[in-house]
Enzyme design. Structure first.
Site, PDB file in Angstrom:
ATOM      1  N   ASP A  28      11.595 -18.535 -23.392  1.00 46.55           N
ATOM      2  CA  ASP A  28      10.648 -17.853 -22.518  1.00 46.55           C
ATOM      3  C   ASP A  28      11.095 -17.866 -21.067  1.00 46.55           C
ATOM      4  O   ASP A  28      12.081 -18.505 -20.701  1.00 46.55           O
ATOM      5  CB  ASP A  28       9.251 -18.487 -22.638  1.00 46.55           C
ATOM      6  CG  ASP A  28       9.306 -20.010 -22.756  1.00 46.55           C
ATOM      7  OD1 ASP A  28      10.221 -20.627 -22.192  1.00 46.55           O
ATOM      8  OD2 ASP A  28       8.427 -20.586 -23.420  1.00 46.55           O
ATOM      9  N   ASP A  38      -1.861 -28.288 -27.115  1.00 46.05           N
ATOM     10  CA  ASP A  38      -2.788 -27.475 -27.904  1.00 46.05           C
ATOM     11  C   ASP A  38      -2.107 -26.863 -29.123  1.00 46.05           C
ATOM     12  O   ASP A  38      -2.634 -25.955 -29.757  1.00 46.05           O
ATOM     13  CB  ASP A  38      -3.425 -26.382 -27.043  1.00 46.05           C
ATOM     14  CG  ASP A  38      -2.400 -25.451 -26.405  1.00 46.05           C
ATOM     15  OD1 ASP A  38      -1.191 -25.615 -26.690  1.00 46.05           O
ATOM     16  OD2 ASP A  38      -2.801 -24.566 -25.630  1.00 46.05           O
ATOM     17  N   HIS A  52       0.813 -25.196 -29.264  1.00 47.62           N
ATOM     18  CA  HIS A  52       1.540 -23.936 -29.113  1.00 47.62           C
ATOM     19  C   HIS A  52       3.046 -24.153 -29.104  1.00 47.62           C
ATOM     20  O   HIS A  52       3.535 -25.240 -28.782  1.00 47.62           O
ATOM     21  CB  HIS A  52       1.083 -23.169 -27.870  1.00 47.62           C
ATOM     22  CG  HIS A  52       1.580 -23.719 -26.574  1.00 47.62           C
ATOM     23  ND1 HIS A  52       0.797 -24.463 -25.716  1.00 47.62           N
ATOM     24  CD2 HIS A  52       2.789 -23.607 -25.954  1.00 47.62           C
ATOM     25  CE1 HIS A  52       1.495 -24.788 -24.645  1.00 47.62           C
ATOM     26  NE2 HIS A  52       2.714 -24.278 -24.768  1.00 47.62           N
TER      27      HIS A  52
END
Length: 263
Positions: free
Chosen positions: A72, A141, A143
Site C-alpha cells: 500500500d 482490528d 485488517h
C-alpha cells in the site's frame, strides 16, 4: 492455516526471516522467471527486514532476480516524504540489499490517475506470473494492508478511505496527530493477497489478541479481513505468546503440538 507460536516478537521475526530466505534460496531464479515477493510496512516487519539485510551482507542470501510488490501507499505523499511507504522501504530494506531497483514495484501515491495506477499494479503482478510469497502484518482490528473491516474479500488493488481507528493508530508516525495522517490510500485488495501462492503473516503483541482470536477461531468474515486466510491453501501466521492470549487453551495446545518440530 498454520499457526506458529513463539516466545516473543524477536523469535517470531527471526523465524519469519529465515522462512522467507529459505523460500528464496530454494527457488531457481532467472530474469525470465523471478521470485516475486509481496511486502508490508509498519513496525511488525522491521526485525524481519533487519535479518534479511544481515543475511545478504553475510553472503547467505541475494535479491538478484527478485521482484517485490508493496501492499500500500498513502495518497498525497511524495516519494521523498519520510512517512511515505516508498521512503520506508528504501530506508529499511532496499538501500541495504542487492536488489535491482527496476524490480521494485511500489504504488505511487502521487499518481495523476489513482484508479489507473491500481489497474496497472494488478497487471504488473499478473505479467510476472503472480506473487510467490506475500509477507504481511495484521491490524488490531484484523485488517490486512489497508483492507479495513467491511472490505470485500474479493477486492483488488484500489483506492481506500481510512477509518478513524487506522488514522489514530498511525498518528504516532505523524507527530501524534491523526489529522496529519492522509485520509486515503492505495492498497492491494484481499483478493490480491489471496492470489499469492503463499501468505506469511506476523502477529505479535497483546493488542492483537482479540483480532487473532477472530481470525483463527471464528468464521470467515469481512469484518475481520484476515480471516480470509482460512480459505488459503498455504497460509502461515507466526505469532508470539502475547498474541494468543484470547485463543482457547485447546487451540493453543493443538497448534503447539502439531508445529513443535517447526519452531
Amino acid at each position: 492455516m498454520r499457526l506458529l507460536i513463539h516466545k516473543n516478537h524477536e523469535e517470531a521475526s527471526l523465524w519469519a526471516a529465515n522462512y522467507i530466505a529459505g523460500r528464496m534460496n530454494a527457488y531457481t531464479r532467472t530474469a525470465e522467471k523471478p521470485f516475486v515477493l509481496g511486502l508490508p510496512t509498519g513496525s511488525s516487519p522491521l526485525l524481519i527486514y533487519r535479518e534479511l539485510i544481515r543475511q545478504v551482507q553475510e553472503g547467505r542470501l541475494t535479491f538478484a532476480d527478485v521482484h517485490t510488490f508493496n501492499m500500500d501507499e498513502y495518497i498525497g505523499l511524495s516519494a521523498d516524504h519520510p512517512q511515505s511507504y516508498r521512503y520506508y522501504m528504501k530506508e529499511n530494506l532496499f538501500n541495504h540489499v542487492d536488489i535491482d531497483h527496476a524490480n521494485v514495484h511500489l504504488l505511487d501515491g502521487m499518481a495523476k490517475d489513482p484508479q489507473e495506477e491500481c489497474r496497472l499494479y494488478e497487471e504488473a503482478i499478473t505479467r510476472l506470473g503472480g506473487i510467490d510469497l506475500f509477507l504481511g502484518g495484521m491490524g488490531s482490528d484484523g485488517h490486512i494492508a489497508f483492507n479495513e473491516p467491511g472490505s470485500s474479500l474479493t477486492s483488488r488493488t484500489r483506492i481506500k478511505t481510512l477509518t478513524e481507528e487506522t488514522r489514530n493508530a498511525n498518528a504516532r508516525f505523524f507527530g501524534g496527530d491523526p489529522a496529519n495522517v492522509p485520509a486515503t490510500a492505495l492498497t492491494v485488495g484481499v483478493g490480491t493477497v489471496m492470489d499469492a501462492r503463499e501468505v506469511l503473516i506476523i502477529v505479535t503483541g497483546r493488542n492483537k489478541a482479540r483480532a487473532l482470536h477472530a481470525v483463527v477461531e471464528e468464521g470467515v468474515n469481512h469484518k475481520w479481513t484476515l480471516s480470509c486466510l482460512q480459505m488459503h491453501p498455504r497460509a502461515i501466521i507466526v505469532c508470539d505468546e502475547d498474541a494468543v492470549d484470547e485463543l482457547k487453551v485447546g487451540t493453543v495446545r493443538y497448534f503447539k503440538d502439531i508445529e513443535q518440530d517447526h519452531i
